[in-house]
Every structure is written in structure tokens, then in C-alpha cells.
Scaffold this motif. Sequence first.
Motif, PDB file in Angstrom:
ATOM      1  N   ASP A 124      -7.283   0.768  -0.980  1.00 56.78           N
ATOM      2  CA  ASP A 124      -7.685  -0.364  -0.142  1.00 56.78           C
ATOM      3  C   ASP A 124      -8.788   0.112   0.788  1.00 56.78           C
ATOM      4  N   ASP A 170      -5.724  -1.670  -5.108  1.00 60.38           N
ATOM      5  CA  ASP A 170      -5.110  -2.116  -3.862  1.00 60.38           C
ATOM      6  C   ASP A 170      -6.008  -3.165  -3.206  1.00 60.38           C
ATOM      7  N   GLU A 171      -5.581  -4.408  -3.236  1.00 58.57           N
ATOM      8  CA  GLU A 171      -6.330  -5.525  -2.652  1.00 58.57           C
ATOM      9  C   GLU A 171      -7.799  -5.535  -3.112  1.00 58.57           C
ATOM     10  N   THR A 224       0.835  -1.205   0.000  1.00 54.92           N
ATOM     11  CA  THR A 224       0.000   0.000   0.000  1.00 54.92           C
ATOM     12  C   THR A 224       0.871   1.257   0.000  1.00 54.92           C
TER      13      THR A 224
END
Length: 327
Positions: A88, A164-165, A50
Motif C-alpha cells: 500500500d 494492497d489497495e 494490510t
Amino acid sequence: MGNVIEIRHLTKYYGRFFRQKKVPAVSDLTLDIPEGTVFGFLGPNGAGKTTTIRLLMDLIKPTDGEALVLGYPPDNIEIKRQIGFLPDAPAFSSYLSANEFLNICAKLLGIPSTTRKSRIAEVLEIVKMTKHAKSKLGGFSRGMVQRIGIAQAILNRPKLLILDEPLVGLDPHGRQELKEIILNQKADGTNVFFCSHILSDVEKICDHLGILADGRLLCTGTLEELLSGTGTRLHINPGHDEIAKMLLSDANETIKLSNGAWELTFSNQQEDGKRLAEIKKQYGEAVMLTRVRENLEDFFFRKIAEATQSKNVNQSGLNPDDVQREA
Ligand SMILES: Nc1ncnc2c1ncn2[C@@H]1O[C@H](COP(=O)(O)OP(=O)(O)O)[C@@H](O)[C@H]1O
Ligand SMILES: [Mg+2]
């Protein structure tokens, strides 16, 4: 073919002056991401994924090093027009409907009013949220929020999607659908950079891979390059025990199947390769040679173990359990 992202010696210390934190979140990261790829940035929790994304998005400044995104430094405004970003754990204003939210995003992106409505309808269709267009975001499940997150990220038909994820917190069906959405974006020519700590996601979606641990890049390359060629397997047809006997002591792994056939596995040493080629020449149809492809899970844990060993002591606090094998 150019690179969509170029990272040189990127280093980030958080709170250096206040807390004297000595360990960087990202450490001397150098990485090129070629055009036309879905790049999976894989690493345990706390690896620095991140942080890397925040640096690329100019949400934080590096302590050292530099990066180019689509050829521009991260603080160049032009990037914002050409990329889509899903942070995220995105949280959107719960009082807006999906339509209203995307309309605001589209305005901010400068999408002209003549095409705004149709483009919003289009992206809602892509993420399969058309029937929820008028519902308030506050009532959405995690998976639905994630879809709206993807929808806003692709509104401007970005050249590069940074996610992000993207699959965290989704049920298996939701993950499957989101994977398809990401792969469809790739098929439409969008470059994708996404990070994940879930191995199976990376293996199924990406073609390029980088592994990050403790802020350091352990390896990068195509999935094909990284996972292929850790060894060779020799299959010996039933009735040829004499071939097997000759090689048994040199094989890493030997299995005799119930039909009398043998499977011998050899590690990737050149002499093995030469010898096996001779055997193939001599015995022809009786034997079959195949390359052994390492699975991502084995590869990942081998790399992490090697990195930990090379540091001699495990100061990293790396815990393999921080990485999910299957969700
Ligand atoms: N805002 C912050 N302030 C201080 N430390 C942080 C901050 N954000 C992340 N970190 C630390 O930096 C390291 C990398 O975190 P992060 O980039 O979030 O990793 P990942 O996304 O791979 O899980 C971790 O040790 C984390 O605790
Ligand atoms: Mg993270």
C-alpha cells in the motif's frame, strides 16, 4: 484444484509487550483462497487487511497461527520468485527513471540479461507507461506510480499477485484502466489477492470475496454464493390483480407499476418458495419468478451490522463511513 493461500488461526498483536495492546489487528483468521480466482479482501479502514498481507509477505511475524503461500511458509525464499507484490502507498526512488527502476527489480528477481530488456518493455506496455519509460519516477502522479508498482509486480510473470489497495488515490479513468490490467492478468492465468475498502472495486473485479472487520473474518465465498438468493421476486403481468391481492400481505415489498403490473418481493423462506412455485404452476405465463440478488453494498453493511449486534455492544468503533461505497 489447490489453494494458492491457506491461512490457519492467524493472529497478530502489535506491540503486545510494550503497550499491552489487548486488541489483535488480526484475530484467529482461517481462510483458503482457491487457485484461479481474483480474491477481494474487503474491510473498513483498520480491519487488519494490510496486517494480513504483511504476515503473508513475511514482513512481520504472527503472534499465533500459520499461513502457506503457494504451498510454502511465508519465510521461504521460493515464494518471492513466484509472487508479485504491490504494497500500500508504494514509494520508489524519485531519481530513477521507470526503466532504471524496473531494471533493478528485474535483476533482483534474477531475470536473465538476455530477456530483461524485452520483458521490461512488455510490462511497460501492459501498464500503458511505454512513453514514460525514460522519465524520472519523482515526477509521476499517484496513478503513474501505481502503474509502475503493478509493472514491477508482474515482471516475473507471477503465479500470484498480492495487491494492497491498488486503486486508492486514482481518478475514475485510472481506476478503470487498472481494473482492466488486473482482469487481464487473471485472464492470463495469474491468481490475484487484493484488498480494498472500496466496495465498487471489489464487486467489479473479484469473483471471490472475504470480509474482514476488527481483525475477524465475517464471511468468505464466491460473489455469486454470497450475493445470490436473498429472496425471490414475482412479476405479475397487468390484468391479474387477483393474484397480487392473494399475496400482498405476505410479501416483503410490493410495487404496482404504472402499466398495471405488480412486483412482489419475498424473503428467502422455504414456504414462500413452495407457494410461489405453485402460483407459477397455476398461472403460467401471467407471472414470472426471478431470484433477487443482493448488491454488495447491502450485503456488506448487513454483515457488519450483524457482527456488531452479535457483540451486543459496539465496542468495535467500526464506522460504516470508513468504507467507501463509490470513489
Ligand atoms: N505497526 C503497527 N503498530 C501498531 N498497530 C498497528 C500497526 N499497523 C497497524 N496497526 C493497527 O492494526 C489494526 C489493523 O491495521 P491494518 O492492518 O493497517 O488495517 P487495514 O489495512 O485493514 O486498514 C489497526 O487498528 C491499526 O491501527
Ligand atoms: Mg491497509
